[in-house]
Scaffold this active site. Structure first.
Site, PDB file in Angstrom:
ATOM      1  N   ARG A 260     -20.978  33.635  54.404  1.00 20.99           N
ATOM      2  CA  ARG A 260     -22.174  34.427  54.678  1.00 20.99           C
ATOM      3  C   ARG A 260     -22.776  34.032  56.016  1.00 20.99           C
ATOM      4  O   ARG A 260     -22.864  32.849  56.341  1.00 20.99           O
ATOM      5  CB  ARG A 260     -23.209  34.243  53.562  1.00 20.99           C
ATOM      6  CG  ARG A 260     -22.718  34.733  52.212  1.00 20.99           C
ATOM      7  CD  ARG A 260     -23.745  34.600  51.109  1.00 20.99           C
ATOM      8  NE  ARG A 260     -23.165  34.945  49.818  1.00 20.99           N
ATOM      9  CZ  ARG A 260     -23.802  34.868  48.660  1.00 20.99           C
ATOM     10  NH1 ARG A 260     -25.066  34.452  48.627  1.00 20.99           N
ATOM     11  NH2 ARG A 260     -23.196  35.201  47.524  1.00 20.99           N
ATOM     12  N   ARG A 275     -27.792  26.118  52.028  1.00 21.65           N
ATOM     13  CA  ARG A 275     -27.584  27.418  52.681  1.00 21.65           C
ATOM     14  C   ARG A 275     -26.501  27.270  53.743  1.00 21.65           C
ATOM     15  O   ARG A 275     -26.774  26.921  54.892  1.00 21.65           O
ATOM     16  CB  ARG A 275     -28.901  27.909  53.294  1.00 21.65           C
ATOM     17  CG  ARG A 275     -28.927  29.410  53.558  1.00 21.65           C
ATOM     18  CD  ARG A 275     -30.275  29.820  54.132  1.00 21.65           C
ATOM     19  NE  ARG A 275     -31.353  29.613  53.211  1.00 21.65           N
ATOM     20  CZ  ARG A 275     -31.758  30.490  52.290  1.00 21.65           C
ATOM     21  NH1 ARG A 275     -31.137  31.652  52.200  1.00 21.65           N
ATOM     22  NH2 ARG A 275     -32.761  30.223  51.487  1.00 21.65           N
ATOM     23  N   GLU A 347     -32.412  28.010  43.204  1.00 22.48           N
ATOM     24  CA  GLU A 347     -31.421  28.915  42.611  1.00 22.48           C
ATOM     25  C   GLU A 347     -30.012  28.325  42.657  1.00 22.48           C
ATOM     26  O   GLU A 347     -29.587  27.805  43.679  1.00 22.48           O
ATOM     27  CB  GLU A 347     -31.424  30.255  43.362  1.00 22.48           C
ATOM     28  CG  GLU A 347     -30.417  31.256  42.819  1.00 22.48           C
ATOM     29  CD  GLU A 347     -30.127  32.397  43.774  1.00 22.48           C
ATOM     30  OE1 GLU A 347     -29.036  32.979  43.672  1.00 22.48           O
ATOM     31  OE2 GLU A 347     -30.980  32.688  44.646  1.00 22.48           O
ATOM     32  N   SER A 350     -27.112  33.612  39.978  1.00 21.43           N
ATOM     33  CA  SER A 350     -27.792  34.899  39.850  1.00 21.43           C
ATOM     34  C   SER A 350     -26.916  35.783  38.986  1.00 21.43           C
ATOM     35  O   SER A 350     -25.756  36.013  39.323  1.00 21.43           O
ATOM     36  CB  SER A 350     -28.004  35.518  41.237  1.00 21.43           C
ATOM     37  OG  SER A 350     -28.888  36.603  41.171  1.00 21.43           O
ATOM     38  N   ARG A 389     -24.044  23.863  45.384  1.00 17.10           N
ATOM     39  CA  ARG A 389     -25.389  23.614  44.854  1.00 17.10           C
ATOM     40  C   ARG A 389     -25.342  22.795  43.573  1.00 17.10           C
ATOM     41  O   ARG A 389     -26.270  22.021  43.295  1.00 17.10           O
ATOM     42  CB  ARG A 389     -26.114  24.947  44.633  1.00 17.10           C
ATOM     43  CG  ARG A 389     -26.401  25.678  45.938  1.00 17.10           C
ATOM     44  CD  ARG A 389     -27.353  26.837  45.767  1.00 17.10           C
ATOM     45  NE  ARG A 389     -27.627  27.476  47.061  1.00 17.10           N
ATOM     46  CZ  ARG A 389     -28.639  28.298  47.304  1.00 17.10           C
ATOM     47  NH1 ARG A 389     -29.484  28.598  46.316  1.00 17.10           N
ATOM     48  NH2 ARG A 389     -28.817  28.817  48.501  1.00 17.10           N
TER      49      ARG A 389
END
Length: 421
Positions: A260, A275, A347, A350, A389
């Site tokens: 990403r 991130r 988070e 999801s 994560r």
């Protein structure tokens, strides 16, 4: 993509749903295109009906050995008009599709209405954050002390927002991946290992294109994209297919690296693994019948939660509000894991139900036994989990005063040690 007929017949509902999303889309163009299309369709249908009646008349004349040449010549002109109208209708259909590709899904009525993430709803918590008798460190400090994370050399190799895991750090990632895949396949998910470079049709099918071009890493020649999540290739396994009702539901799980650009995240989480431009993830994807999709969402979320529970990591479940829900989703739950180093929940998964939104874009249908026609399936996906994560959460929650990290019990058969020193 939303159904054209549904949008046309429920325009006020669609406008209100998008307003709840804080999404401003003007439908004047869409309504104008639809009016033009309906006018042309009526004209084309009238001409086709005229042609059918003329064909019958030509048949009768020929059977009586009478001259039908004048009527045949007239129908040639009608045929040319029909072809011209069909071309115009096709062009309008393409314009309508292009418009609807940029319209997000309609949130389910159970989704809380809210402006942004501050109005998401906490549904439940699991586990109690650990009480430390020392000041807990962030994962990047723990990784440096243990010699298992090297951001400086990663930056030398690739640039900012990349990481290099070494030794037991690399083994942690591999162990987490295997543990997650083993857990999910034991629950009935079929493991796949898909391409991580995909074409434009695949990105369009799951909703990344055309809306989120700036978030993607694109290969120019030939044109391909690096996947932002395994959701893309796995959902597209059944693009342009008609499935049998007896084969549903279909569950897949996949490990892939993900890529990403993180456009617009300048200054956010610049340190550590939260991130990254490249990260590893285990994904869960479901293809189900429409009437089952919301129960399947609860089950999928539970499967992701089970990973956190078996790792004994405290977390909470959040229902995203209309202003925070993803572009293609009708309903989403976020799982947020507790990070002692940051003293906050972050988070880690999801889980979403996309209803028929992706299936319509990707043309994934199924046929019910004993019934005519086909229906679009409902698609769902969720992280099960984001591996980087999860590593962050393990390092921070299992850190010890002497700088070591206790290995969660379920990971010990994979790691081969009880403590990383």
């Amino acid at each position: 993509m939303l159904d054209t007929k549904f949008v046309r017949e429920n325009i006020d509902l669609v406008k209100q749903s998008l307003e709840n999303r804080n999404c401003k889309i003007h439908f004047d163009e869409f309504l104008e295109l639809e009016e033009q299309r309906r006018t042309l369709l009526r004209e084309a249908e009238e001409l086709k009906n005229k042609r059918n009646l003329a064909s019958e008349e030509i048949g009768k004349l020929r059977s009586k050995k009478q001259d039908a040449s004048k009527l045949i010549e007239e129908m040639k002109g009608v045929g040319e008009k029909i072809r011209g109208l069909d071309e115009k209708i096709k062009a309008l259909d393409e314009h309508t599709t292009d418009f609807l590709l940029n319209v997000p899904n309609i949130p389910d009525e159970s989704v809380p209405v809210g402006r942004d993430e501050t109005e998401n709803a906490e549904l439940r918590k699991w586990g109690e954050p650990r009480a430390f008798d020392f000041e807990p460190l962030n994962h990047w400090d723990i990784g440096e002390i243990l010699g298992i994370l090297d951001f400086e050399r990663a930056a030398k190799i690739a640039g900012a927002r990349f990481s290099l895991t070494k030794g037991m750090g690399a083994k942690f990632e591999r162990s987490l991946m295997n543990f997650m895949l083993d857990s999910h396949t034991a629950k009935g998910y079929k493991e796949v290992f898909p391409p991580i470079i995909v074409n434009k049709d695949s990105m369009r099918g799951t909703g990344q294109l055309p809306k989120f071009e700036m978030e993607l890493f694109r290969i120019a020649d030939p044109e391909f994209y690096l996947i932002p999540t395994a959701e893309v290739p796995v959902t597209n396994i059944h693009r342009n297919e008609i499935l049998n009702e007896k084969d549903l539901p279909i569950y897949y799980t996949a490990y892939t690296p993900c890529f990403r650009r993180e456009a617009g995240s300048y200054g956010k989480d610049v340190r550590g693994l939260i991130r990254q431009h490249q990260f590893n993830k285990v994904e869960l994807v479901k293809f189900v019948k429409p009437e089952d999709s919301y129960n399947e969402l609860e089950a999928l979320t539970g499967d992701a939660e089970e990973i956190l529970q078996r790792l004994e990591l405290p977390y909470r479940v959040i229902a995203l509000c209309t202003g925070d829900i993803g572009f293609s989703a009708a309903k989403t739950y976020d799982l947020e894991v507790w990070l002692p180093g940051q003293q906050k929940y972050r988070e880690i998964s999801s889980c979403s139900n996309f209803t028929d939104y992706q299936a319509r874009r990707a043309n994934i249908r199924f046929k019910r036994e004993g019934k005519k026609g086909t229906e679009f399936v409902h698609t769902l996906n969720g992280s099960g989990l984001a591996i980087g994560r999860t590593l962050v959460a393990v390092l921070e929650n299992y850190q010890q005063k002497d700088g070591s990290v206790v290995v969660p019990e379920v990971l010990r058969p994979y790691m081969g040690v009880d403590v990383v020193r």
